[in-house]
Design a protein around this motif. Structure first.
Motif, PDB file in Angstrom:
ATOM      1  N   HIS A   1       0.819  -1.214   0.000  1.00  0.00           N
ATOM      2  CA  HIS A   1       0.000   0.000   0.000  1.00  0.00           C
ATOM      3  C   HIS A   1       0.853   1.263   0.000  1.00  0.00           C
ATOM      4  N   ALA A   2       2.082   1.162   0.479  1.00  0.00           N
ATOM      5  CA  ALA A   2       2.974   2.320   0.431  1.00  0.00           C
ATOM      6  C   ALA A   2       3.480   2.572  -0.977  1.00  0.00           C
ATOM      7  N   THR A   3       3.704   1.502  -1.737  1.00  0.00           N
ATOM      8  CA  THR A   3       4.352   1.652  -3.046  1.00  0.00           C
ATOM      9  C   THR A   3       3.432   1.398  -4.234  1.00  0.00           C
ATOM     10  N   LEU A   4       2.400   0.572  -4.041  1.00  0.00           N
ATOM     11  CA  LEU A   4       1.543   0.116  -5.149  1.00  0.00           C
ATOM     12  C   LEU A   4       2.371  -0.492  -6.277  1.00  0.00           C
ATOM     13  N   LYS A   5       3.373  -1.279  -5.869  1.00  0.00           N
ATOM     14  CA  LYS A   5       4.205  -2.006  -6.821  1.00  0.00           C
ATOM     15  C   LYS A   5       3.751  -3.461  -6.893  1.00  0.00           C
ATOM     16  N   TYR A   6       3.811  -4.041  -8.085  1.00  0.00           N
ATOM     17  CA  TYR A   6       3.328  -5.401  -8.287  1.00  0.00           C
ATOM     18  C   TYR A   6       4.089  -6.436  -7.457  1.00  0.00           C
ATOM     19  N   PRO A   7       5.419  -6.384  -7.360  1.00  0.00           N
ATOM     20  CA  PRO A   7       6.109  -7.368  -6.507  1.00  0.00           C
ATOM     21  C   PRO A   7       5.635  -7.331  -5.054  1.00  0.00           C
ATOM     22  N   MET A   8       5.386  -6.124  -4.537  1.00  0.00           N
ATOM     23  CA  MET A   8       4.888  -6.017  -3.160  1.00  0.00           C
ATOM     24  C   MET A   8       3.448  -6.537  -3.053  1.00  0.00           C
ATOM     25  N   GLN A   9       2.686  -6.398  -4.124  1.00  0.00           N
ATOM     26  CA  GLN A   9       1.337  -6.960  -4.150  1.00  0.00           C
ATOM     27  C   GLN A   9       1.394  -8.477  -4.025  1.00  0.00           C
ATOM     28  N   LEU A  10       2.362  -9.090  -4.713  1.00  0.00           N
ATOM     29  CA  LEU A  10       2.512 -10.544  -4.620  1.00  0.00           C
ATOM     30  C   LEU A  10       2.902 -10.958  -3.204  1.00  0.00           C
ATOM     31  N   VAL A  11       3.812 -10.213  -2.570  1.00  0.00           N
ATOM     32  CA  VAL A  11       4.205 -10.540  -1.196  1.00  0.00           C
ATOM     33  C   VAL A  11       2.999 -10.461  -0.276  1.00  0.00           C
ATOM     34  N   ASP A  12       2.200  -9.410  -0.442  1.00  0.00           N
ATOM     35  CA  ASP A  12       1.012  -9.217   0.395  1.00  0.00           C
ATOM     36  C   ASP A  12       0.031 -10.366   0.215  1.00  0.00           C
ATOM     37  N   GLU A  13      -0.353 -10.642  -1.002  1.00  0.00           N
ATOM     38  CA  GLU A  13      -1.454 -11.578  -1.251  1.00  0.00           C
ATOM     39  C   GLU A  13      -1.020 -13.035  -1.120  1.00  0.00           C
ATOM     40  N   LEU A  14       0.159 -13.365  -1.619  1.00  0.00           N
ATOM     41  CA  LEU A  14       0.568 -14.770  -1.577  1.00  0.00           C
ATOM     42  C   LEU A  14       0.973 -15.209  -0.172  1.00  0.00           C
ATOM     43  N   SER A  15       1.465 -14.291   0.649  1.00  0.00           N
ATOM     44  CA  SER A  15       1.786 -14.666   2.029  1.00  0.00           C
ATOM     45  C   SER A  15       0.524 -15.061   2.793  1.00  0.00           C
ATOM     46  N   MET A  16      -0.627 -14.521   2.402  1.00  0.00           N
ATOM     47  CA  MET A  16      -1.888 -14.953   2.998  1.00  0.00           C
ATOM     48  C   MET A  16      -2.154 -16.424   2.675  1.00  0.00           C
ATOM     49  N   ILE A  17      -1.884 -16.810   1.438  1.00  0.00           N
ATOM     50  CA  ILE A  17      -2.055 -18.208   1.023  1.00  0.00           C
ATOM     51  C   ILE A  17      -1.097 -19.108   1.784  1.00  0.00           C
ATOM     52  N   TYR A  18       0.160 -18.707   1.882  1.00  0.00           N
ATOM     53  CA  TYR A  18       1.161 -19.555   2.534  1.00  0.00           C
ATOM     54  C   TYR A  18       0.853 -19.736   4.020  1.00  0.00           C
ATOM     55  N   THR A  19       0.441 -18.652   4.685  1.00  0.00           N
ATOM     56  CA  THR A  19       0.108 -18.752   6.106  1.00  0.00           C
ATOM     57  C   THR A  19      -1.083 -19.662   6.332  1.00  0.00           C
ATOM     58  N   THR A  20      -2.075 -19.587   5.446  1.00  0.00           N
ATOM     59  CA  THR A  20      -3.235 -20.469   5.561  1.00  0.00           C
ATOM     60  C   THR A  20      -2.843 -21.916   5.309  1.00  0.00           C
ATOM     61  N   CYS A  21      -1.898 -22.158   4.407  1.00  0.00           N
ATOM     62  CA  CYS A  21      -1.410 -23.524   4.174  1.00  0.00           C
ATOM     63  C   CYS A  21      -0.721 -24.080   5.418  1.00  0.00           C
ATOM     64  N   LEU A  22      -0.022 -23.221   6.167  1.00  0.00           N
ATOM     65  CA  LEU A  22       0.588 -23.669   7.418  1.00  0.00           C
ATOM     66  C   LEU A  22      -0.474 -24.112   8.412  1.00  0.00           C
ATOM     67  N   MET A  23      -1.550 -23.337   8.528  1.00  0.00           N
ATOM     68  CA  MET A  23      -2.645 -23.707   9.420  1.00  0.00           C
ATOM     69  C   MET A  23      -3.351 -24.968   8.911  1.00  0.00           C
ATOM     70  N   PHE A  24      -3.420 -25.139   7.609  1.00  0.00           N
ATOM     71  CA  PHE A  24      -3.990 -26.355   7.013  1.00  0.00           C
ATOM     72  C   PHE A  24      -3.176 -27.574   7.451  1.00  0.00           C
ATOM     73  N   TRP A  25      -1.856 -27.460   7.387  1.00  0.00           N
ATOM     74  CA  TRP A  25      -0.996 -28.568   7.804  1.00  0.00           C
ATOM     75  C   TRP A  25      -1.147 -28.836   9.303  1.00  0.00           C
ATOM     76  N   ALA A  26      -1.207 -27.770  10.097  1.00  0.00           N
ATOM     77  CA  ALA A  26      -1.369 -27.947  11.540  1.00  0.00           C
ATOM     78  C   ALA A  26      -2.684 -28.633  11.870  1.00  0.00           C
ATOM     79  N   CYS A  27      -3.728 -28.318  11.117  1.00  0.00           N
ATOM     80  CA  CYS A  27      -5.058 -28.860  11.394  1.00  0.00           C
ATOM     81  C   CYS A  27      -5.192 -30.313  10.954  1.00  0.00           C
ATOM     82  N   PHE A  28      -4.766 -30.604   9.727  1.00  0.00           N
ATOM     83  CA  PHE A  28      -4.990 -31.933   9.156  1.00  0.00           C
ATOM     84  C   PHE A  28      -3.850 -32.911   9.454  1.00  0.00           C
ATOM     85  N   GLY A  29      -2.681 -32.403   9.838  1.00  0.00           N
ATOM     86  CA  GLY A  29      -1.553 -33.299  10.077  1.00  0.00           C
ATOM     87  C   GLY A  29      -1.464 -33.799  11.505  1.00  0.00           C
TER      88      GLY A  29
END
Length: 338
Positions: free
Chosen positions: A99-127
Motif C-alpha cells: 500500500h505504500a508503493t503500489l508495486k506489483y512485486p509487493m502486491q505478490l508478497v502481500d497476497e501470496l503470504s496470505m495463502i502460505y500462512t493459511t497452508c501452514l494452518m492447514f498442515w497444523a489442522c490436518f496433520g
C-alpha cells in the motif's frame, strides 16, 4: 446523513492536494479506494506512501505477530504456530509495503503470504495425530498447491482468483478445526467417550476414585468448549464485518470519497473501508491462530498445563499461557492420578 452532518460541524482541515509519489509509476493490478481518482493521484499525505491509511493500519498485523511470536517462545507452543505467526508478520509487512508503493512485486508478497500462512494452518489442522509419513506427504502436497496458486495467479493476475483460493482454504481449515474441537472436547461425543473410557481403565489401576477425576475433566472441557466457541464466534464476526465494510468501500467508492472530502481530516479517516478491513481481519486472524494454539494443547491432553486468558470481550485480546506448576498441582491433575 445525520451522522455526516454531525461530523461536518466538527473542527477539520481539508484534504491536501496529491503529491508526486516517490514510488511512481504504479505497477500493481489493484488500486484501493483511498484518495486515488486515477493511478497518478495518490500520495496526498506524504510522497513516501501512496495510501497512508491502508499502509499504517497494517502496523496492527505486525504488532500482533510480534505478540504471538513472543508468546510461542515464552510458553513453549508448538513450532508450527511460531512459523505461522512469522507468516502472519509477513502478511502485515508485505501489505504495508504494497500500500505504500503500489508495486506489483509487493502486491505478490502481500497476497501470496496470505495463502502460505493459511497452508501452514492447514498442515497444523490436518496433520496432527497422524504418522510422520502422512505429515510429510501432506506438507509436500500443500507446498505443491501453494506453488500452483503462485504461478497461476502470476499468470492470470486476477485478484478474484487469489481471493477465492484464500477463502476456500480458510473455510476448509475453519470447518475442520471446529469439527475436531467438538469431537475432542464435547463430553457427549463418541470419540470423547472412548478416550475417557481408556483413561478410566488406566486410572483404575492407579486411583481409587477415577470417576471424580473424569467428572472434573468433563466440567473443565465443557467450560473450555464454551470459551472456544465464544472465541471462534467473535473472531469470525470481526473478520466478516471487515469483509462487508471493504465490499461497501469497493461498491460505493466515489460516494464515500466525496463524503470524506466533505467532512475533512481527521474524520475522513473513519470512512476508509480498506483500512477497517486491515484492522478487523488482522484481529480476526490473530483470534484464529490463538484458538489453534489452544486447541492443539487440548488435543495433546494439556488442558491442565495451559490456559486461555481473555480478560475483556471487546477491549482485550486472548492469549494462551502456561499455568505455573504449583497451580497445576492444585487443579487435581497430579501426575500420579493421570
Amino acid at each position: 446523513m445525520a451522522i455526516l452532518d454531525m461530523f461536518k460541524k466538527l473542527p477539520s482541515v481539508p484534504y491536501p492536494a496529491p503529491k508526486t509519489g516517490y514510488w511512481l509509476p504504479v505497477t500493481s493490478t489493484l488500486n484501493w479506494c483511498e484518495e486515488a481518482r486515477s493511478q497518478s493521484t495518490d500520495y496526498y499525505a506524504t510522497p513516501y506512501s501512496a495510501e497512508i491509511v491502508n499502509t499504517l493500519t497494517n502496523l496492527l498485523f505486525i504488532y500482533l505477530a510480534i505478540l504471538g511470536v513472543r508468546s510461542c517462545l515464552r510458553n513453549g507452543h508448538d513450532t508450527i504456530f511460531l512459523v505461522t505467526f512469522c507468516g502472519y508478520f509477513l502478511v502485515g509487512s508485505g501489505s504495508f509495503a504494497f500500500h505504500a508503493t503500489l508495486k506489483y512485486p509487493m502486491q505478490l508478497v502481500d497476497e501470496l503470504s496470505m495463502i502460505y500462512t493459511t497452508c501452514l494452518m492447514f498442515w497444523a489442522c490436518f496433520g496432527h495425530g497422524h504418522s510422520r509419513r502422512f505429515q510429510v506427504l501432506l506438507g509436500i502436497a500443500l507446498f505443491a498447491l501453494a506453488a500452483f496458486i503462485t504461478l497461476y495467479y502470476h499468470y492470470l493476475q486476477d485478484p478474484d482468483f487469489h481471493q477465492n483460493a484464500y477463502a476456500i482454504l480458510t473455510a476448509i481449515v475453519l470447518i475442520r478445526s471446529m469439527f475436531v474441537m467438538e469431537q475432542a472436547l464435547r463430553p457427549s461425543s463418541a470419540k470423547r467417550k472412548r478416550d475417557l473410557a481408556d483413561i478410566e481403565s488406566k486410572m483404575g489401576k492407579l486411583s481409587h476414585e477415577p470417576t471424580a477425576e473424569l467428572q472434573r475433566r468433563d466440567v473443565r472441557d465443557r467450560d473450555i468448549l464454551i470459551r472456544m466457541w465464544a472465541m471462534v464466534g467473535y473472531g469470525l464476526f470481526i473478520f466478516l464485518l471487515g469483509f462487508a465494510i471493504w465490499n461497501l468501500d469497493n461498491e460505493f467508492c466515489s460516494t464515500i470519497r466525496s463524503w470524506r472530502h466533505e467532512i475533512g481530516l481527521p474524520w475522513g479517516i473513519l470512512l476508509e473501508g480498506h483500512g477497517w478491513w486491515h484492522l478487523m481481519t488482522g484481529t480476526g486472524a490473530y483470534f484464529y491462530i490463538t484458538w489453534g494454539v489452544w486447541l492443539r494443547h487440548c488435543l495433546n491432553g494439556k488442558q491442565d498445563e495451559y490456559e486461555m486468558h481473555w480478560p475483556r470481550l471487546i477491549t482485550s485480546l486472548p492469549f494462551v499461557e502456561r499455568i505455573p506448576r504449583r497451580v497445576q498441582a492444585g487443579n487435581g491433575a497430579s501426575k500420579k492420578t493421570i
